[in-house]
Write an enzyme that holds these catalytic residues in place. Structure first.
Site, mmCIF file in Angstrom:
data_model
loop_
_atom_site.group_PDB
_atom_site.id
_atom_site.type_symbol
_atom_site.label_atom_id
_atom_site.label_comp_id
_atom_site.label_asym_id
_atom_site.label_seq_id
_atom_site.Cartn_x
_atom_site.Cartn_y
_atom_site.Cartn_z
ATOM 1 N N TYR A 69 0.836 -1.217 0.000
ATOM 2 C CA TYR A 69 0.000 0.000 0.000
ATOM 3 C C TYR A 69 0.862 1.255 0.000
ATOM 4 O O TYR A 69 0.525 2.238 -0.662
ATOM 5 C CB TYR A 69 -0.985 -0.005 1.180
ATOM 6 C CG TYR A 69 -2.209 -0.829 0.850
ATOM 7 C CD1 TYR A 69 -3.199 -0.319 0.012
ATOM 8 C CD2 TYR A 69 -2.344 -2.127 1.316
ATOM 9 C CE1 TYR A 69 -4.297 -1.085 -0.338
ATOM 10 C CE2 TYR A 69 -3.430 -2.902 0.977
ATOM 11 C CZ TYR A 69 -4.407 -2.368 0.145
ATOM 12 O OH TYR A 69 -5.490 -3.126 -0.218
ATOM 13 N N ARG A 72 1.887 1.986 -3.498
ATOM 14 C CA ARG A 72 0.775 2.555 -4.275
ATOM 15 C C ARG A 72 0.521 3.997 -3.861
ATOM 16 O O ARG A 72 0.272 4.861 -4.692
ATOM 17 C CB ARG A 72 -0.492 1.703 -4.082
ATOM 18 C CG ARG A 72 -0.360 0.331 -4.733
ATOM 19 C CD ARG A 72 -1.552 -0.551 -4.452
ATOM 20 N NE ARG A 72 -2.801 0.010 -4.929
ATOM 21 C CZ ARG A 72 -4.000 -0.445 -4.573
ATOM 22 N NH1 ARG A 72 -4.103 -1.461 -3.746
ATOM 23 N NH2 ARG A 72 -5.091 0.108 -5.044
ATOM 24 N N ASP A 109 -7.745 5.871 -5.325
ATOM 25 C CA ASP A 109 -6.621 6.807 -5.475
ATOM 26 C C ASP A 109 -6.966 8.256 -5.143
ATOM 27 O O ASP A 109 -6.069 9.110 -5.057
ATOM 28 C CB ASP A 109 -6.027 6.703 -6.897
ATOM 29 C CG ASP A 109 -7.059 6.930 -8.007
ATOM 30 O OD1 ASP A 109 -8.011 7.714 -7.803
ATOM 31 O OD2 ASP A 109 -6.905 6.326 -9.085
ATOM 32 N N HIS A 124 -14.891 1.599 -2.715
ATOM 33 C CA HIS A 124 -13.852 0.721 -2.156
ATOM 34 C C HIS A 124 -12.912 1.442 -1.198
ATOM 35 O O HIS A 124 -11.855 0.906 -0.866
ATOM 36 C CB HIS A 124 -13.049 0.063 -3.291
ATOM 37 C CG HIS A 124 -13.874 -0.895 -4.109
ATOM 38 N ND1 HIS A 124 -13.496 -1.366 -5.340
ATOM 39 C CD2 HIS A 124 -15.081 -1.465 -3.842
ATOM 40 C CE1 HIS A 124 -14.431 -2.192 -5.808
ATOM 41 N NE2 HIS A 124 -15.404 -2.263 -4.926
ATOM 42 N N CYS A 132 -8.152 2.395 12.642
ATOM 43 C CA CYS A 132 -7.576 1.660 13.761
ATOM 44 C C CYS A 132 -8.347 0.355 13.941
ATOM 45 O O CYS A 132 -9.579 0.361 13.985
ATOM 46 C CB CYS A 132 -7.655 2.513 15.029
ATOM 47 S SG CYS A 132 -7.214 1.566 16.497
ATOM 48 N N GLY A 191 -13.763 2.725 -17.853
ATOM 49 C CA GLY A 191 -12.506 2.122 -17.412
ATOM 50 C C GLY A 191 -12.625 1.076 -16.331
ATOM 51 O O GLY A 191 -11.774 0.997 -15.461
ATOM 52 N N THR A 192 -13.665 0.262 -16.396
ATOM 53 C CA THR A 192 -13.748 -0.856 -15.443
ATOM 54 C C THR A 192 -13.904 -2.165 -16.208
ATOM 55 O O THR A 192 -14.598 -2.216 -17.220
ATOM 56 C CB THR A 192 -14.892 -0.687 -14.423
ATOM 57 O OG1 THR A 192 -14.928 -1.845 -13.579
ATOM 58 C CG2 THR A 192 -16.258 -0.485 -15.062
ATOM 59 N N SER A 193 -13.250 -3.217 -15.676
ATOM 60 C CA SER A 193 -13.362 -4.520 -16.339
ATOM 61 C C SER A 193 -14.717 -5.164 -16.063
ATOM 62 O O SER A 193 -15.068 -6.149 -16.690
ATOM 63 C CB SER A 193 -12.232 -5.446 -15.878
ATOM 64 O OG SER A 193 -12.281 -5.579 -14.468
HETATM 65 P P1 OAD Z 1 -9.437 -3.567 -13.696
HETATM 66 O O1 OAD Z 1 -7.946 -3.525 -13.681
HETATM 67 O O2 OAD Z 1 -10.092 -4.854 -13.449
HETATM 68 O O3 OAD Z 1 -9.942 -3.042 -15.115
HETATM 69 C C1 OAD Z 1 -9.440 -1.882 -15.691
HETATM 70 C C2 OAD Z 1 -10.151 -1.657 -17.000
HETATM 71 O O4 OAD Z 1 -9.700 -0.423 -17.523
HETATM 72 C C3 OAD Z 1 -9.893 -2.717 -18.065
HETATM 73 O O5 OAD Z 1 -11.143 -3.179 -18.570
HETATM 74 C C4 OAD Z 1 -9.106 -1.966 -19.141
HETATM 75 O O6 OAD Z 1 -9.425 -2.399 -20.456
HETATM 76 C C5 OAD Z 1 -9.565 -0.554 -18.916
HETATM 77 N N1 OAD Z 1 -8.614 0.477 -19.351
HETATM 78 C C6 OAD Z 1 -7.257 0.412 -19.443
HETATM 79 N N2 OAD Z 1 -6.777 1.600 -19.862
HETATM 80 C C7 OAD Z 1 -7.835 2.424 -20.032
HETATM 81 C C8 OAD Z 1 -7.980 3.790 -20.453
HETATM 82 N N3 OAD Z 1 -6.933 4.529 -20.768
HETATM 83 N N4 OAD Z 1 -9.236 4.310 -20.507
HETATM 84 C C9 OAD Z 1 -10.322 3.549 -20.180
HETATM 85 N N5 OAD Z 1 -10.237 2.263 -19.775
HETATM 86 C C10 OAD Z 1 -9.015 1.713 -19.708
HETATM 87 O O7 OAD Z 1 -9.955 -2.426 -12.703
HETATM 88 P P2 OAD Z 1 -11.413 -2.247 -12.031
HETATM 89 O O8 OAD Z 1 -12.487 -2.651 -12.961
HETATM 90 O O9 OAD Z 1 -11.419 -0.884 -11.473
HETATM 91 O O10 OAD Z 1 -11.004 -3.608 -5.857
HETATM 92 O O11 OAD Z 1 -11.291 -3.291 -10.857
HETATM 93 C C11 OAD Z 1 -12.310 -3.366 -9.931
HETATM 94 C C12 OAD Z 1 -11.778 -3.659 -8.558
HETATM 95 O O12 OAD Z 1 -10.933 -4.808 -8.611
HETATM 96 C C13 OAD Z 1 -10.862 -2.596 -7.987
HETATM 97 O O13 OAD Z 1 -11.586 -1.524 -7.391
HETATM 98 C C14 OAD Z 1 -10.093 -3.353 -6.956
HETATM 99 C C15 OAD Z 1 -9.812 -4.639 -7.716
HETATM 100 O O14 OAD Z 1 -9.791 -5.750 -6.940
HETATM 101 C C16 OAD Z 1 -10.550 -3.538 -4.608
HETATM 102 O O15 OAD Z 1 -9.409 -3.219 -4.328
HETATM 103 C C17 OAD Z 1 -11.589 -3.844 -3.584
#
Ligand code: OAD
Length: 249
Positions: A69, A72, A109, A124, A132, A191-193
């Site tokens: 952490y 990061r 972030d 998250h 604590c 930008g989420t998977s």
């Molecule tokens: P991921 O790393 O799973 O997905 C990131 C996504 O961003 C992928 O689908 C990429 O294709 C896309 N991507 C990459 N570059 C990009 C760009 N320039 N513009 C737009 N999209 C882009 O991240 P999250 O979906 O955020 O949870 O993951 C969800 C959660 O999984 C996170 O919050 C974290 C992790 O475990 C916790 O820590 C609880």
């Protein structure tokens, strides 16, 4: 301009969305230099999630988890919000009094807040808050810690105030997010998977609205979106926001 982007802009121009929900993930911060979790070279490729982001891992080796952490936190301290964060913060200001914007993020972030967004649900948690273990008190800690693992004044271990695998989201957060999505005439999914629940399930909570996805890759959410724009967020989000601002009632 990709076809899906011009189609989405036409839709915005003819539907004048004013109740907007936005769901963001790590891809929105990719262009600020913060690695995503699941892309090649992403955070989960270097470290196994179950080794670091679980209550069990912390109980086993809090210093190891904290070092991860801290690295990061160091990266994010140096990063700046990009054009996507800034456009969303601007939209919140221009929509005030004419509609509503709820920004729901899975990111820890803090870059949305640094860009100026305040109507923000951080599902998250946040890398710059600590909790604590004993007293459950939460406080903001921006600076690096000199002691590893860091401790509270009461002597107990501090933990990052983030949600780990196997933990529940803070009470009420997903409900507030789901309400905003249900009220929305437009949901932007950026930008989420789309594989981590309950955040990924928010898209299916749209009632009358449509979803626009922005992601260079296709995801399980792409088929739920009316428009799926395969491009980077910092490039596309400012253009979508400009179209929304122009069409506001
Ligand atoms: P991921 O790393 O799973 O997905 C990131 C996504 O961003 C992928 O689908 C990429 O294709 C896309 N991507 C990459 N570059 C990009 C760009 N320039 N513009 C737009 N999209 C882009 O991240 P999250 O979906 O955020 O949870 O993951 C969800 C959660 O999984 C996170 O919050 C974290 C992790 O475990 C916790 O820590 C609880």
């Amino acid at each position: 301009m990709p076809d899906a982007l011009s189609d989405a802009i036409h839709w915005i121009e003819s539907h004048h969305p004013s109740h907007i929900a936005v769901l963001t993930g790590a891809g929105v911060s990719a262009e600020s230099g913060i690695p995503t979790f699941r892309d090649a070279g992403g955070l989960w490729e270097t470290y196994r999630a179950e080794e670091l982001a679980t209550p069990q891992a912390f109980a086993r080796d809090p210093a190891l988890v904290w070092r991860w952490y801290e690295s990061r936190r160091a990266l994010v301290r140096q990063a700046q919000p990009n054009a996507a964060h800034e456009a969303l913060a601007r939209l919140e200001r221009s929509i005030a009094g004419r509609g509503e914007l709820t920004l729901i993020t899975q990111n820890v972030d803090g870059l949305h807040a640094r860009a100026g967004s305040s109507s923000l649900i951080e599902l998250h948690g946040n890398l710059f808050r600590v909790r604590c273990f004993e007293e459950e008190t939460v406080s903001e800690r921006m600076d690096p810690f000199d002691q590893m693992p860091p401790r509270c004044d009461c002597g107990s271990l501090l933990r990052p105030d983030v949600v780990w695998f196997g933990e529940l989201l803070p009470p009420g957060f997903i409900e507030r997010a789901a309400d905003a999505v249900a009220r929305a005439d437009l949901l932007m999914v950026l930008g989420t998977s789309g594989v981590v629940h309950p955040a990924a399930g928010l898209v299916s909570m749209l009632r009358h609205g449509e979803a626009i996805e922005v992601n260079p890759a296709r995801t399980p959410l792409s088929r739920l979106a009316r428009f799926s724009i395969q491009a980077p967020a910092a490039e596309v989000v400012p253009r979508l926001v400009a179209a929304i601002e122009k069409s506001l009632p």
